[in-house]
Design a protein around this motif. Sequence first.
Motif, PDB file in Angstrom:
ATOM      1  N   ARG A  27       1.147  -1.130   0.083  1.00 12.47           N
ATOM      2  CA  ARG A  27       0.370  -0.164   0.307  1.00 12.47           C
ATOM      3  C   ARG A  27       1.156   1.194   0.264  1.00 12.47           C
ATOM      4  O   ARG A  27       0.489   2.330  -1.046  1.00 12.47           O
ATOM      5  N   ALA A  28       1.689   1.254   0.742  1.00 14.37           N
ATOM      6  CA  ALA A  28       2.797   2.114   0.899  1.00 14.37           C
ATOM      7  C   ALA A  28       3.559   2.813  -0.420  1.00 14.37           C
ATOM      8  O   ALA A  28       3.346   4.027  -0.972  1.00 14.37           O
ATOM      9  N   ARG A  29       3.884   1.377  -1.446  1.00 17.68           N
ATOM     10  CA  ARG A  29       4.708   1.913  -2.233  1.00 17.68           C
ATOM     11  C   ARG A  29       3.660   1.997  -3.483  1.00 17.68           C
ATOM     12  O   ARG A  29       3.751   3.122  -4.312  1.00 17.68           O
ATOM     13  N   ARG A  30       2.578   2.119  -3.440  1.00 21.18           N
ATOM     14  CA  ARG A  30       1.118   1.968  -4.712  1.00 21.18           C
ATOM     15  C   ARG A  30       1.034   3.890  -4.109  1.00 21.18           C
ATOM     16  O   ARG A  30       0.840   4.145  -5.261  1.00 21.18           O
ATOM     17  N   ASP A  31       0.855   4.516  -2.704  1.00 14.84           N
ATOM     18  CA  ASP A  31       0.875   5.068  -2.378  1.00 14.84           C
ATOM     19  C   ASP A  31       1.888   6.551  -3.107  1.00 14.84           C
ATOM     20  O   ASP A  31       1.489   7.322  -3.906  1.00 14.84           O
ATOM     21  N   GLU A  32       3.013   5.563  -3.052  1.00 19.69           N
ATOM     22  CA  GLU A  32       3.591   6.872  -3.677  1.00 19.69           C
ATOM     23  C   GLU A  32       3.799   6.793  -5.182  1.00 19.69           C
ATOM     24  O   GLU A  32       4.619   7.818  -6.109  1.00 19.69           O
ATOM     25  N   ASP A  33       3.780   5.647  -5.397  1.00 18.20           N
ATOM     26  CA  ASP A  33       3.036   5.660  -6.889  1.00 18.20           C
ATOM     27  C   ASP A  33       2.523   6.400  -7.676  1.00 18.20           C
ATOM     28  O   ASP A  33       2.241   6.926  -8.248  1.00 18.20           O
ATOM     29  N   ASP A  34       1.163   6.439  -6.791  1.00 15.51           N
ATOM     30  CA  ASP A  34       0.073   7.267  -6.921  1.00 15.51           C
ATOM     31  C   ASP A  34       0.623   8.602  -6.908  1.00 15.51           C
ATOM     32  O   ASP A  34       0.326   9.674  -8.117  1.00 15.51           O
ATOM     33  N   LEU A  35       1.600   8.792  -6.273  1.00 18.89           N
ATOM     34  CA  LEU A  35       2.254  10.537  -5.905  1.00 18.89           C
ATOM     35  C   LEU A  35       2.869  11.110  -7.620  1.00 18.89           C
ATOM     36  O   LEU A  35       2.968  11.889  -8.412  1.00 18.89           O
ATOM     37  N   PHE A  36       3.184   9.809  -7.572  1.00 17.30           N
ATOM     38  CA  PHE A  36       4.794   9.707  -8.960  1.00 17.30           C
ATOM     39  C   PHE A  36       3.156  10.064 -10.513  1.00 17.30           C
ATOM     40  O   PHE A  36       3.914  11.005 -10.533  1.00 17.30           O
ATOM     41  N   ARG A  37       2.499   9.649 -10.517  1.00 17.57           N
ATOM     42  CA  ARG A  37       1.458   9.510 -11.482  1.00 17.57           C
ATOM     43  C   ARG A  37       0.633  10.750 -11.367  1.00 17.57           C
ATOM     44  O   ARG A  37       0.494  11.428 -13.133  1.00 17.57           O
ATOM     45  N   LEU A  38       0.804  11.569 -10.635  1.00 14.47           N
ATOM     46  CA  LEU A  38       0.224  12.292 -10.706  1.00 14.47           C
ATOM     47  C   LEU A  38       0.603  13.773 -11.237  1.00 14.47           C
ATOM     48  O   LEU A  38      -0.143  14.702 -11.569  1.00 14.47           O
ATOM     49  N   VAL A  39       1.904  13.705 -10.619  1.00 12.35           N
ATOM     50  CA  VAL A  39       3.130  14.251 -10.852  1.00 12.35           C
ATOM     51  C   VAL A  39       3.151  14.459 -12.840  1.00 12.35           C
ATOM     52  O   VAL A  39       3.672  15.552 -13.564  1.00 12.35           O
ATOM     53  N   VAL A  40       3.432  13.204 -13.096  1.00 11.18           N
ATOM     54  CA  VAL A  40       3.347  12.831 -14.311  1.00 11.18           C
ATOM     55  C   VAL A  40       1.820  13.466 -15.417  1.00 11.18           C
ATOM     56  O   VAL A  40       2.180  14.013 -16.665  1.00 11.18           O
ATOM     57  N   LEU A  41       1.291  13.156 -14.360  1.00  8.76           N
ATOM     58  CA  LEU A  41      -0.114  13.540 -15.213  1.00  8.76           C
ATOM     59  C   LEU A  41      -0.523  15.147 -15.328  1.00  8.76           C
ATOM     60  O   LEU A  41      -1.875  15.622 -15.617  1.00  8.76           O
ATOM     61  N   ALA A  42       0.031  15.783 -14.345  1.00 11.05           N
ATOM     62  CA  ALA A  42      -0.191  16.990 -13.548  1.00 11.05           C
ATOM     63  C   ALA A  42      -1.083  17.798 -15.491  1.00 11.05           C
ATOM     64  O   ALA A  42      -1.723  18.365 -15.594  1.00 11.05           O
ATOM     65  N   ALA A  44      -1.548  16.823 -18.131  1.00 14.07           N
ATOM     66  CA  ALA A  44      -2.863  16.469 -19.163  1.00 14.07           C
ATOM     67  C   ALA A  44      -4.028  17.072 -18.389  1.00 14.07           C
ATOM     68  O   ALA A  44      -4.918  16.883 -18.589  1.00 14.07           O
ATOM     69  N   LEU A  45      -3.732  16.683 -17.326  1.00 10.05           N
ATOM     70  CA  LEU A  45      -5.327  16.597 -16.127  1.00 10.05           C
ATOM     71  C   LEU A  45      -4.918  18.724 -16.268  1.00 10.05           C
ATOM     72  O   LEU A  45      -6.293  19.221 -15.802  1.00 10.05           O
ATOM     73  N   GLY A  46      -4.515  19.514 -16.570  1.00 16.19           N
ATOM     74  CA  GLY A  46      -5.060  21.145 -16.544  1.00 16.19           C
ATOM     75  C   GLY A  46      -3.851  21.740 -15.029  1.00 16.19           C
ATOM     76  O   GLY A  46      -4.292  22.655 -15.195  1.00 16.19           O
ATOM     77  N   VAL A  47      -3.002  21.031 -14.616  1.00 11.47           N
ATOM     78  CA  VAL A  47      -2.568  21.742 -13.821  1.00 11.47           C
ATOM     79  C   VAL A  47      -1.435  22.097 -14.439  1.00 11.47           C
ATOM     80  O   VAL A  47      -0.163  21.222 -15.228  1.00 11.47           O
ATOM     81  N   PRO A  48      -0.137  23.150 -14.826  1.00 11.62           N
ATOM     82  CA  PRO A  48       0.544  23.989 -15.429  1.00 11.62           C
ATOM     83  C   PRO A  48       2.137  23.365 -14.288  1.00 11.62           C
ATOM     84  O   PRO A  48       1.744  22.728 -13.762  1.00 11.62           O
ATOM     85  N   ASP A  49       2.564  22.642 -15.282  1.00 14.87           N
ATOM     86  CA  ASP A  49       3.597  22.198 -15.008  1.00 14.87           C
ATOM     87  C   ASP A  49       5.059  21.785 -15.538  1.00 14.87           C
ATOM     88  O   ASP A  49       5.344  22.349 -16.568  1.00 14.87           O
ATOM     89  N   PRO A  50       5.740  22.702 -14.746  1.00 17.47           N
ATOM     90  CA  PRO A  50       7.607  23.757 -15.485  1.00 17.47           C
ATOM     91  C   PRO A  50       8.347  22.618 -15.879  1.00 17.47           C
ATOM     92  O   PRO A  50       8.258  22.851 -16.808  1.00 17.47           O
TER      93      PRO A  50
END
Lengths: 86, 568
Positions: A27-42, A44-50
Amino acid sequence: MSGSRWQRFRAGVEEFYAGPYRATLRRARRDEDDLFRLVVLAEALGVPDPAAYWSAELLPATYAEFHDWHRRMGMERSPLDHVGCC
Amino acid sequence: MSSLWLLIIGLAMLAAGYLLYSRFLADRVYQLDRAYPTPAHEMNDGVDFVPTNKFVLWGHHFTSVAGAAPIVGPAVAVIWGWLPAFLWVTLGTVFFAGMHDLGALWASSRNRGRSMGMLSGRYIGARGRNLFLVVIFLLLLMVVAAFAVVIKDLLIATPTAVIPTWGAIAVAAVVGQMIYRWRMNLLLTTVIGVTALYSLILLGDAYPIELGESTLGMSPATFWIVTLFVYAGIASLLPVWVLLQPRDYINGVQLFVGLALRYGATLVSAPDLVAPAINDNVPDGTPSLVPLLFVTIACGAISGFHGMVSSGTSSKQLDKETDARFVGYFGAIGEGLLALGAIIAATAGYRTLADWEAVYTEFNAGGVTAFVDGGGAILNAGLGIPVGLSSTILATMAVLFAATTMDTGVRLQRFVVQEIGEVLGARIDKYAGTAIVLAVALGLTFSAGAGGEGGMRIWPLFGTTNQLLASLTLSIVAVILIRKRRNPLPALVPLVFVFVMSFYAAIVQLGTLRDNGDWLLLGIDAVIIVAAVWVALEAGLAMRRARNEPAEDDDADRHVALEESAQR
């Protein structure tokens, strides 16, 4: 003592160590992966990512787990038009 | 009488229980089916649901359920003499604990490995689930507070255990790094870790640490309690692989070492039982044997906590349903062995009756300290380990068992607090959750004096809650058996007995706590009584419903499970 019995004993002890906490660690690893996914998809999801120029390269790596991810995040349907997973 | 006889009779009773009664339960009552697809196979996900070798699974199960409680309870309860404690531990393990643990495991594995709390939703009703949350909250709260007091007592009574106790944290942290960072071989790591721990015990034995009258402005008792809670708070917040996992592992190994040492020493030295069989000269203020014996010894005779481990954890890993007999029933026997060893240590480890009576001067006086001193003397006589060192070994073991329960307890309690927060619509992060848990538990510990003097008054209350939880689980098992038109008596008789005793004990304690002016504990006791009445009502209703419903066929659970997964 035969080699295979020793192997089995070692495997048993290792299971004894790892078993009780496997779910927690996963579960801890999944949380970490989720965070990573959020950053990568930012972007595409409309959050400006420098760093979008660089993270775009990682987008394909997130697709395999994308469907499980958006459902886990409480979105029944894919939030991205260009990813039609469901 | 020689303790060897007690040991042999006790072992024979437990062995007969496993060979005869557990077979009867497995074949006739639960009707375990070798071919039944267990949740581990049906829903194998490589994480929670993993078919596991039955010996490994038993190891997990046993080390999760066993700890300091089956040592503390019997060591307190021998104040009524060794016979009542002995009979309750042996008969309790055979007819109560084994039945209960096996039943919980079976019920859960027939219901997709779900926890008892979820099962109470199916078999008792929606309110049953809330009831579970309330009881578990109380149980965790009390176990954390009671064990803080137990550890504090041990650290003060056995100052040689201070270095190994705290050093063990460093050992566990290094073991965690060895395994996950440096990827070292586990068996080698185990040898290094255990050697390091025993070196610390030798070191501690040479350098006892006694705190001064005032440490940072606190008495030693207050200082240890505060430090323990700070430790438990930090440990529960760290990622589990850093500390909790290696600590649990080393403790598991210790459990086997400890059992071997104690039983080996008793076999060799066969000390005499100096305590009376039945103590008709109990110190003033000792509560009556009935009902207090049955809540003072909870773990070791029957403990609702086992149901939590059986359901939701072990049940997801059963390879074959028939393995449940070994994992569940023999897990209870393991705990019975610990309790039996504690009885012998606390009654045969003294030279004369006068020595023994000098320790058991009042209710809760002897307890785990008597276990350490008495057990130390037996280790000395049996294995030739110097008395001081023997006591250090046993005290360190007892502290480590209690401390790992404390840190895990704080962690689990945090999840419960977060869940309650969700129900109330507030988001509680893990730091705030831990702070709330620590504040409540510290408050409870200090409610009985700044040195936690009255802290052991929590103990019978903890046992009462534990038995209440066991009653809930037994009710669920009984409802299932009635639905299937099987003989429910093996569950009903223990259920009625345990419930009546714990309810009676809760009422008796109202008086004791009022006399001591322990208002916080009195309030908790009142909540327990309300919860008990609630349990009885819900269970009674559920059983009546089950009797009036048409009989359920043997495959019903499977159909329900399949329907539910189809709905998803």
